[in-house]
Design an enzyme around this catalytic site. Structure first.
Site, PDB file in Angstrom:
ATOM      1  N   GLY B  14      -1.598  14.674   0.335  1.00  0.00           N
ATOM      2  CA  GLY B  14      -1.083  13.411  -0.204  1.00  0.00           C
ATOM      3  C   GLY B  14      -2.187  12.400  -0.433  1.00  0.00           C
ATOM      4  N   GLY B  16      -1.752   9.241  -1.502  1.00  0.00           N
ATOM      5  CA  GLY B  16      -1.215   7.877  -1.564  1.00  0.00           C
ATOM      6  C   GLY B  16      -2.038   6.950  -0.687  1.00  0.00           C
ATOM      7  N   PHE B  17      -1.464   5.817  -0.346  1.00  0.00           N
ATOM      8  CA  PHE B  17      -2.193   4.865   0.492  1.00  0.00           C
ATOM      9  C   PHE B  17      -2.610   5.496   1.822  1.00  0.00           C
ATOM     10  CE2 PHE B  17       0.219   1.597  -2.038  1.00  0.00           C
ATOM     11  CZ  PHE B  17      -0.901   1.042  -2.634  1.00  0.00           C
ATOM     12  N   GLU B 178      13.191  -6.437  -8.202  1.00  0.00           N
ATOM     13  CA  GLU B 178      12.120  -6.632  -9.170  1.00  0.00           C
ATOM     14  C   GLU B 178      12.532  -6.136 -10.556  1.00  0.00           C
ATOM     15  OE1 GLU B 178       8.391  -6.456  -5.996  1.00  0.00           O
ATOM     16  OE2 GLU B 178       9.313  -4.624  -6.716  1.00  0.00           O
ATOM     17  N   ASP B 316       4.963   6.952   4.647  1.00  0.00           N
ATOM     18  CA  ASP B 316       6.427   6.929   4.536  1.00  0.00           C
ATOM     19  C   ASP B 316       7.098   8.125   5.190  1.00  0.00           C
ATOM     20  OD1 ASP B 316       6.063   4.652   3.094  1.00  0.00           O
ATOM     21  OD2 ASP B 316       6.888   5.398   1.205  1.00  0.00           O
ATOM     22  N   ALA B 327       3.676  -0.064   2.010  1.00  0.00           N
ATOM     23  CA  ALA B 327       2.284   0.281   1.737  1.00  0.00           C
ATOM     24  C   ALA B 327       1.407  -0.046   2.945  1.00  0.00           C
ATOM     25  CB  ALA B 327       1.797  -0.467   0.491  1.00  0.00           C
TER      26      ALA B 327
END
Lengths: 445, 445
Positions: B14, B16-17, B178, B316, B327
């Protein structure tokens, strides 16, 4: 009481250069224009290859037709695919994206739907060798280019790795030449030092064409110079070579002598030919118009179809004395058609002056700092050619908010090789459908 | 003679962050890191909705992992989908995008593959209501949003038109809020004056959630303020309402009282829940780890799996005392996991300090000039909240060349409502497969 005169209805099919220039020519005319396109955006086709190669974003080369035309009070835009023309009833049949049909009545019809990639009867090649005509094509090519380097890094068999690092381009016209240059630049300047197992600079780029010259339309002088530039970049140019087979593992070409050769190249891109879309056939059947071998419509000197002074064909789809399929021809023919209609509704004496294409020259970008430019007897290449290319493209991006953005992107890629728009959607790259408890036959890494 | 010690092999699944912060924490450690992701790019997920709504380009929110990591000498990137873990042999099984398998041996494993959209057992909703987790999702949502206005303009039946101008959002967390704000802004500021037959400002935006508050995680004060802001924008907020049916024409919701209501909305978007991807189940089977209802892996206080000190779950996908899927949590847990491994290989006395999440606050953008920000007992909304939101996002885009570009895009959309990235790929919009001589049932326009 107001005067409710129904204005003359002009339907324009296609929002490319031809269609937009027709709209512009009609801007002060008392007509009701309907612009039909199956895309909601106008694509700046000459720069599609820069979207494919990760320099420009979709929004930098594709602008919504509605945004372009928001100040044109007499224009209505319609997102729909034109499927047929009824020349007797004067109706254009269209299909909306939900599948429902609609018939648009017209008094004047301008058809400028362009051409699509042709595989010369081998439509089965398309699956393995995307063309370069639409934004979707550009994204498909982007995905294949960057994924190929990822695969080369991941596989371990040297033959497999070499095949993933081989890129074959069929067609050595401007788009093929531009893509060949871009791939070598990506390999040498963008991806250098990003990989552990491979040297991206080793990527082979093979450029094939059935004729004897690259950029044949630019004449022998520029053609030779372009070929030298490509070869100095490391592109392998194969002329007089026709692709006879394309599959997911590579392609086979037949040389002029008759012998065939197989190339293992996991990425094959196709820019070799064009053909008219199905609407051209429908239009020909409805009007009795003649089509050339590529399906383009033969038009009268005033761009109308013989016997149908109310139907004009413009841009790449028209065949008038074999004029080339260039953005400039599209713009000028679209403007001519729109102007003609305006003169008529304004009650002016109809001009009998035929359409004349004013050749403003053509340009092709090869790599950073190198382009070829031809205008009449003027031939320029190298850095000067590149500066002219830059100037032309900045001027023609006028009206795009993205002009500043494009210049910025060009400055960065020129100076550092860095490309911002490398992200590719999943597509095949994620097409791995993993079951809950997958057990692939593993090999140790 | 050189000392050929084989460095400790760390596999991180992964990019991601969480994964990137783990890589960063290992930057000076004598380890060999392999970062596996099924995407070639890192996606800045908090701004995905701005890609969907046409403000930012793909490249502005998705940067190639290789470009981010080009200076990390001890990291190798691999574009592949991890399918299984063999905890006994310490192997990660992956599948490349050509379908071939590979097994990666590890000494330490960090799993940070995140979560995907959950339809709470109704996976058949996904086809009609895309989520907002990947770049593909963002493009699918962009296509649906802008196409809906095109369809509303093209159809003539008032009911059909109203249905195309109705947008239903399921889930009133940050992403739903949003998106709701963005759609109203598109309708009022971006598309105003672009259409002939419709007034885009009439677009209905319906926001549904099963719980009693929008942005529930922000607490009652900000929740109420956010709801008031949304309603002043024209968003219809429906709380205590659960979607029980979604199809291509709209959705049915059941209210807390028990009664059901049908809404005709051709665009339905889903941001209601998350679930772990299949790899989590494979990991649980391989290690005996427990999963929560959403499939997340329950971890020890040091983020390892019980009985497997060499396997850490971060971001997550981990469940540690119900920490939220933010995040910030991902970054901090990834950094913690990487740091732990570094300390071990450096021979330091292993720390027994458990992972502690430092809450730096959270922010959600509602519309131009309005955002809500929460940090501890500090609650900010309105323009001040928006300025803080802006500052946070500019800071976190650090390292992206696109930071300047994003600021420019935000300035333009804030000042004029104009959005550059509206072009959408064909997808369904072109899914009209027109036969050579199509004869749709026409109706006169």
């Amino acid at each position: 009481m107001e005067d409710h005169v129904i204005p003359r209805r002009v339907v324009i099919i296609g929002g490319g250069f031809a269609g937009l220039f027709a709209v512009r020519a009609l801007r002060r005319a008392p007509v009701a224009v309907t612009l039909v396109d199956r895309c909601a955006h106008h694509t700046f086709q000459p720069l599609l290859y820069q979207c494919a190669s990760g320099i420009l974003s979709s929004g930098q080369i594709a602008q919504p037709l509605r945004a372009i035309l928001r100040r044109r009070e007499n224009v209505r835009c319609l997102l729909a695919t034109a499927t047929d023309v009824d020349a007797t009833e004067r109706l254009v049949h269209v299909v909306l994206s939900d599948g429902s049909g609609l018939a648009l009545p017209y008094d004047d019809l301008i058809v400028g739907v362009g051409v699509r990639q042709s595989y010369f009867g081998h439509d089965e090649f398309a699956e393995h060798a995307p063309g370069m005509k639409t934004l979707d094509d550009a994204h498909a090519v982007r995905r294949r280019l960057f994924r190929a380097f990822e695969m080369a890094e991941a596989v371990e068999d040297p033959k497999e790795r070499a095949a993933w690092l081989s890129f074959a381009l069929v067609g050595a016209g401007p788009t093929g030449v531009e893509l060949a240059g871009q791939i070598r630049e990506i390999a040498r300047h963008t991806l250098d030092r990003e990989f552990s197992s491979i040297d991206p600079g080793q990527a082979r780029v093979l450029l094939f064409d059935g004729v004897d010259a690259v950029l044949a339309s630019f004449g022998p002088v520029l053609s030779r110079r372009a070929q030298r530039t490509l070869e100095s970049l490391g592109v392998e140019v194969h002329l007089g070579a026709i692709a006879t087979e394309v599959d997911e593992r590579g392609l086979t070409v037949r040389r002029q002598g008759g012998e065939s050769q197989r190339y293992d190249a996991r990425t094959v891109l196709w820019t070799a030919g064009v053909e008219a879309p199905p609407l051209a056939g429908a239009l020909a059947r409805a009007t009795g118009a003649k089509q050339d071998r590529a399906g383009r419509i033969l038009v009268e000197p005033d761009l109308t179809i013989a016997g149908h002074p109310e139907i004009r064909v413009v841009g790449d789809l028209m065949n008038l004395n074999g004029l080339p399929g260039l953005a400039e021809v599209a713009m000028q023919s679209g403007a001519y058609a729109g102007r003609h209609i305006r003169h008529r509704v304004e009650g002016r004496k109809p001009s009998t002056r035929p359409f004349r294409y004013l050749d403003l020259g053509s340009a092709a970008y090869i790599s950073r700092g190198r382009a070829v430019v031809k205008r009449g007897r003027l031939h320029v290449s190298g850095v000067v050619g590149w500066l002219i290319w830059l100037f032309i493209h900045i001027v023609f991006l006028t009206g795009f908010r993205s002009r500043a953005g494009a210049m910025m992107s060009w400055a960065v890629v020129f100076a550092s090789g860095s490309r911002r728009e490398r992200a590719f959607a999943s597509g095949e790259a994620h097409a791995v459908d993993v079951p809950e408890a997958a057990a692939p036959s593993p090999r140790s890494a």
